[in-house]
Design an enzyme around this catalytic site. Structure first.
Site, PDB file in Angstrom:
ATOM      1  N   GLY A   7       0.749  -1.003   0.077  1.00 15.74           N
ATOM      2  CA  GLY A   7       0.231  -0.028  -0.091  1.00 15.74           C
ATOM      3  C   GLY A   7       0.741   1.449   0.027  1.00 15.74           C
ATOM      4  CB  SER A   9      -0.454   4.051  -4.026  1.00 17.07           C
ATOM      5  OG  SER A   9      -1.481   3.852  -3.527  1.00 17.07           O
ATOM      6  NE  ARG A  10      -4.989   5.749  -2.571  1.00 23.78           N
ATOM      7  CZ  ARG A  10      -5.722   5.318  -1.689  1.00 23.78           C
ATOM      8  NH1 ARG A  10      -6.071   5.772  -0.683  1.00 23.78           N
ATOM      9  NH2 ARG A  10      -6.316   4.089  -1.855  1.00 23.78           N
ATOM     10  CG  ASN A  82       0.956   1.051   4.929  1.00 24.43           C
ATOM     11  OD1 ASN A  82       0.267   1.577   5.978  1.00 24.43           O
ATOM     12  ND2 ASN A  82       0.378   1.221   3.743  1.00 24.43           N
ATOM     13  CB  SER A 134      17.656  -8.742  13.620  1.00 27.84           C
ATOM     14  OG  SER A 134      16.926  -7.602  14.129  1.00 27.84           O
ATOM     15  CE1 TYR A 155      -8.733  -0.042   9.302  1.00 29.67           C
ATOM     16  CE2 TYR A 155      -9.121   0.521  11.562  1.00 29.67           C
ATOM     17  CZ  TYR A 155      -8.436   0.580  10.405  1.00 29.67           C
ATOM     18  OH  TYR A 155      -7.211   1.314  10.385  1.00 29.67           O
ATOM     19  CB  ALA A 156     -11.996  -2.577  15.776  1.00 30.87           C
ATOM     20  CB  ALA A 157     -12.477  -7.758  14.308  1.00 32.93           C
ATOM     21  CE  LYS A 159      -5.458  -1.898  10.211  1.00 36.84           C
ATOM     22  NZ  LYS A 159      -4.583  -2.068   9.387  1.00 36.84           N
TER      23      LYS A 159
HETATM   24  N1  NAP Z   1      -5.998   7.101   8.265  1.00 35.39           N
HETATM   25  C1  NAP Z   1      -6.093   6.659   9.535  1.00 35.39           C
HETATM   26  O1  NAP Z   1      -6.690   7.243  10.349  1.00 35.39           O
HETATM   27  C2  NAP Z   1      -5.399   5.316  10.077  1.00 35.39           C
HETATM   28  C3  NAP Z   1      -5.313   5.099  11.501  1.00 35.39           C
HETATM   29  C4  NAP Z   1      -4.846   4.016  12.228  1.00 35.39           C
HETATM   30  C5  NAP Z   1      -4.258   3.098  11.417  1.00 35.39           C
HETATM   31  N2  NAP Z   1      -4.300   3.282   9.869  1.00 35.39           N
HETATM   32  C6  NAP Z   1      -3.481   2.260   9.279  1.00 35.39           C
HETATM   33  O2  NAP Z   1      -2.671   2.636   8.522  1.00 35.39           O
HETATM   34  C7  NAP Z   1      -2.447   2.038   7.403  1.00 35.39           C
HETATM   35  C8  NAP Z   1      -2.230   3.113   6.101  1.00 35.39           C
HETATM   36  O3  NAP Z   1      -3.377   3.734   6.132  1.00 35.39           O
HETATM   37  P1  NAP Z   1      -3.720   5.183   5.319  1.00 35.39           P
HETATM   38  O4  NAP Z   1      -4.194   6.074   6.186  1.00 35.39           O
HETATM   39  O5  NAP Z   1      -2.263   5.458   4.628  1.00 35.39           O
HETATM   40  O6  NAP Z   1      -4.810   4.534   3.941  1.00 35.39           O
HETATM   41  P2  NAP Z   1      -4.904   5.072   2.783  1.00 35.39           P
HETATM   42  O7  NAP Z   1      -4.230   6.923   2.554  1.00 35.39           O
HETATM   43  O8  NAP Z   1      -6.256   4.838   2.228  1.00 35.39           O
HETATM   44  O9  NAP Z   1      -3.822   4.332   1.922  1.00 35.39           O
HETATM   45  C9  NAP Z   1      -3.704   2.798   1.832  1.00 35.39           C
HETATM   46  C10 NAP Z   1      -2.953   2.199   0.924  1.00 35.39           C
HETATM   47  O10 NAP Z   1      -3.278   0.531   0.796  1.00 35.39           O
HETATM   48  C11 NAP Z   1      -3.482   0.518  -0.382  1.00 35.39           C
HETATM   49  N3  NAP Z   1      -4.450  -0.651  -0.745  1.00 35.39           N
HETATM   50  C12 NAP Z   1      -5.754  -0.485   0.092  1.00 35.39           C
HETATM   51  N4  NAP Z   1      -6.412  -1.706  -0.362  1.00 35.39           N
HETATM   52  C13 NAP Z   1      -5.469  -2.428  -0.869  1.00 35.39           C
HETATM   53  C14 NAP Z   1      -5.449  -3.654  -1.616  1.00 35.39           C
HETATM   54  N5  NAP Z   1      -6.582  -4.413  -1.698  1.00 35.39           N
HETATM   55  N6  NAP Z   1      -4.610  -4.275  -2.268  1.00 35.39           N
HETATM   56  C15 NAP Z   1      -3.319  -3.459  -2.338  1.00 35.39           C
HETATM   57  N7  NAP Z   1      -3.129  -2.265  -1.791  1.00 35.39           N
HETATM   58  C16 NAP Z   1      -4.145  -1.748  -1.328  1.00 35.39           C
HETATM   59  C17 NAP Z   1      -3.964   1.614  -1.257  1.00 35.39           C
HETATM   60  O11 NAP Z   1      -3.943   1.788  -2.707  1.00 35.39           O
HETATM   61  P3  NAP Z   1      -5.250   1.106  -3.634  1.00 35.39           P
HETATM   62  O12 NAP Z   1      -6.401   1.999  -2.988  1.00 35.39           O
HETATM   63  O13 NAP Z   1      -4.763   1.809  -4.928  1.00 35.39           O
HETATM   64  O14 NAP Z   1      -4.928  -0.361  -3.411  1.00 35.39           O
HETATM   65  C18 NAP Z   1      -2.969   2.708  -0.671  1.00 35.39           C
HETATM   66  O15 NAP Z   1      -1.888   2.632  -1.280  1.00 35.39           O
HETATM   67  C19 NAP Z   1      -3.493   1.053   7.290  1.00 35.39           C
HETATM   68  O16 NAP Z   1      -3.148  -0.452   7.726  1.00 35.39           O
HETATM   69  C20 NAP Z   1      -4.493   1.642   8.114  1.00 35.39           C
HETATM   70  O17 NAP Z   1      -5.412   0.692   8.629  1.00 35.39           O
HETATM   71  C21 NAP Z   1      -4.839   4.377   9.367  1.00 35.39           C
END
Ligand code: NAP
Length: 245
Positions: A7, A9-10, A82, A134, A155-157, A159
């Protein structure tokens, strides 16, 4: 060192790719779609950054991706699981398809990616751990795994499942010198949280000691640290980065 980040890309994944490139790693990442940011990085670091279009829920595609990365760079030192999706809505109205997608991407997708990386880590020669650290696995969890949040139950489940997975895997792989940790961010200003209502956003900021939501830049240091020699004796941990909630 070679690091895989799903993930990339962003959001947080993109920030992690940038940080790991900046410290000199070769980095491989995938997402379902591209983005101008990852495409610009890939052309700037053509020899050191791979980005492919792959769905994390497609186990065969993930297996192929990891094999190609190992072939190209010769080894995999760090794996950052991620990629994730979020679905907001109360459980009573959540559909089977939404539950399946969350489990497939966030939980099974992360587990398969980690398994493929670990298979490679187990067969490759050990690097000099004092110089490069390591090998490690870092799964990206969320503060909602331990705190809970209405509307984010499934989603919480996923994580909470990842945190249990990381703790057990740390015990399984510790004797082989591979560390496994989780990072649990609080709510971040990324696309994933874009649907949060203004009310929810200010409620979260109010209950956060630092008075605001986090950013990807706030969290990426934890990933950099856990995948570095400075974290050589840290495994089976969940590092919370949430501004104090
Ligand atoms: N944002 C928050 O508030 C928050 C809080 C706590 C934890 N997190 C965790 O932090 C991590 C990153 O979140 P983020 O906020 O950076 O999310 P984001 O901005 O939505 O980015 C998610 C990334 O994952 C990729 N992705 C999603 N579904 C995918 C799939 N099926 N296959 C391959 N790639 C996939 C997306 O690209 P594509 O959509 O193009 O596939 C994108 O690159 C996640 O694990 C999220 O649960 C986020």
């Amino acid at each position: 060192m070679t690091s895989i980040v799903s993930g990339g890309s962003r959001g947080l994944g993109l920030a992690a790719v940038e940080a790991l490139l900046a410290r000199g790693d070769a980095v491989a990442t995938f997402s379902r779609t591209g983005s101008p940011a990852i495409e610009a990085l890939a052309s700037r670091h053509a020899g050191r950054l791979v980005h492919e279009l792959i769905d994390a829920a497609d186990a065969a595609a993930v297996r192929g991706f990891v094999a190609r990365v190992a072939d190209r760079f010769g080894r995999i030192d760090h794996c950052v699981a991620n990629a994730a999706i979020a679905h907001e809505g109360v459980l009573a109205t959540t559909t089977d398809a939404e539950i399946d997608a969350l489990l497939a991407v966030n939980l099974a997708g992360s587990i398969v990616l980690v398994r493929e990386c670990v298979r490679q880590m187990l067969v490759q020669p050990r690097a000099d751990a004092t110089a490069v650290g390591s090998p490690s696995v870092t799964v990206i969890s969320s503060i909602v795994a331990s705190r809970g949040s209405p509307g984010l139950t499934v989603y919480a489940a996923t994580k909470a499942g990842l945190e249990g997975f990381a703790r057990s895997l740390a015990r399984e792989l510790g004797p082989r010198g591979i560390r496994v940790n989780a990072v649990a961010p609080g709510f971040l200003e990324t696309d994933l949280s874009a649907s949060l209502s203004p009310d929810n956003r200010s409620r979260i900021a109010r209950r956060t000691a630092l008075g605001r939501l986090g950013t990807a830049a706030d969290v990426v240091g934890a990933i950099d640290f856990l995948t570095s020699p400075a974290a050589a004796f840290i495994t089976a941990q969940v590092l919370t980065v949430d501004g104090g909630t």
